[in-house]
Design an enzyme around this catalytic site. Structure first.
Site, PDB file in Angstrom:
ATOM      1  N   CYS A 112     -10.728  -3.574  -9.476  1.00  0.00           N
ATOM      2  CA  CYS A 112     -10.912  -2.229 -10.002  1.00  0.00           C
ATOM      3  C   CYS A 112      -9.997  -1.240  -9.271  1.00  0.00           C
ATOM      4  CB  CYS A 112     -12.391  -1.844  -9.925  1.00  0.00           C
ATOM      5  SG  CYS A 112     -12.815  -0.478 -11.001  1.00  0.00           S
ATOM      6  N   HIS A 130     -15.636  -6.725 -12.258  1.00  0.00           N
ATOM      7  CA  HIS A 130     -16.156  -6.862 -10.889  1.00  0.00           C
ATOM      8  C   HIS A 130     -16.806  -8.222 -10.647  1.00  0.00           C
ATOM      9  CE1 HIS A 130     -15.704  -2.681  -9.431  1.00  0.00           C
ATOM     10  NE2 HIS A 130     -15.780  -2.374 -10.714  1.00  0.00           N
ATOM     11  N   GLU A 170     -17.683  -9.419  -7.849  1.00  0.00           N
ATOM     12  CA  GLU A 170     -18.700  -9.301  -6.785  1.00  0.00           C
ATOM     13  C   GLU A 170     -20.052  -8.835  -7.341  1.00  0.00           C
ATOM     14  OE1 GLU A 170     -16.474  -7.116  -7.450  1.00  0.00           O
ATOM     15  OE2 GLU A 170     -17.138  -5.073  -6.969  1.00  0.00           O
TER      16      GLU A 170
END
Lengths: 84, 230
Positions: B86, B203, B205
């Site tokens: 990002c 994302h 994560e």
């Protein structure tokens, strides 16, 4: 050393789509300003620079624009100068 | 695996990356403040998401000049992996470590939702744990993820297997409707020429644990762990 008042204009390249400009164009049209066409949004930076000459100031400003103020991948810039 | 998560002023996914790498993957992770001039010994460097320097000027434009970035560049020059997620991707673009630039989403809206992406190249140190053309579910959260590059660059990205992920429908079609931000060729992530730098808008994560409703992001950490040897 002379102090110059400078303005650096930064704008998306003509080949890059400007969704913000498009949205503003639509809004203008919805408000009855249908005469407005091809709206493009840009920005400018006002700054003061000390340099020996107008040419030296322009050169320095070009470097600033190329390094940080504009992203050469998507944006063009231009510089205007006045003696303070 | 040893990993470093770089923290810029305005990073807000740093703790999520740290958690996914340490708690979920069992890696040894360190935070490194952007003003540091040295990287601790590490296999992987992660540039996390967020709003470094408040996104002033352009996303990532100021963070790219942070002192730690010279070390990140040096790490990458040794063919070691760097992942930018990002805002981390935006920083890599501004730094010239990846080609192209980010524009405002074509909707002009900040877009925060789950999307589907397809692995476009599973022969890299970041994606080898995925099947060919595997479809992944991951969240995006950005206002400027509209990937742009010139035609020669796009051609090169396509021909050299440098597109990492594309936005697709649930069934794997890279349609315009599946494209959440207007990115060229539905690009969600790309590699550098030597394929040791990955930049991606989704994302991983936030998709590394079942409790987060998707574990599809784990493949990136698993690929890296396998590549660096635990």
């Amino acid at each position: 050393m002379t102090q110059f008042k400078a303005r650096v204009y930064v704008q998306l390249k003509p080949s890059v789509l400007d969704p913000q400009g498009k949205a503003i164009e639509h809004a203008l049209s919805a408000l009855g300003f249908s005469a407005a066409k091809n709206v493009r949004v840009g920005k400018y930076f006002d700054l003061e620079v000390n340099a020996d000459s107008k040419e030296a100031a322009e050169k320095r400003l070009g470097e600033m624009a190329h390094t940080l103020l504009a992203n050469p991948v998507i944006e063009n810039f231009s510089v205007s100068l006045d003696m303070n | 695996m040893n990993a470093v998560v770089v923290v810029f002023p305005g990073s807000n996914c740093d703790a999520d990356c740290f958690h996914a790498l340490s708690e979920v993957m069992g890696s040894r992770v360190k935070f490194v403040w952007h003003k540091e001039r040295d990287l601790p010994k590490t296999d992987v460097v992660v540039l996390p998401g967020g709003f470094s320097y408040g996104d002033y000027l352009r996303t990532g434009a100021i963070a790219r000049f942070s002192p730690i970035m010279s070390e990140v560049r040096r790490h990458a020059e040794k063919d070691r992996p760097v992942v930018g997620i990002c805002n981390g991707f935006q920083i890599l673009l501004e730094a010239g470590l990846l080609p192209g630039a980010m524009l405002r989403n074509r909707s002009l809206k900040f877009s925060c939702k789950f999307v589907h992406i397809q692995v476009a190249n599973n022969q890299t140190m970041f994606t080898k744990a995925y099947r060919k053309h595997q479809i992944l579910k991951m969240p995006i959260a950005h206002g400027e993820g509209n990937y742009f590059c010139d035609h020669d660059t796009l051609k090169e990205l396509r021909e050299k297997g440098r597109i990492a992920f594309r936005y697709v429908t649930e069934n794997g079609e890279a349609t315009d409707r599946a494209n959440p931000n207007g990115s060229m060729d539905n690009i969600a992530g790309i590699f550098n020429e030597r394929k040791n730098i990955l930049g991606m808008m989704p994302h991983p994560e936030r998709a590394s644990e079942g409790v987060l409703s998707s574990t599809d992001g784990q493949g990136i950490w698993e690929s890296l762990a396998e590549c660096v040897g635990v």
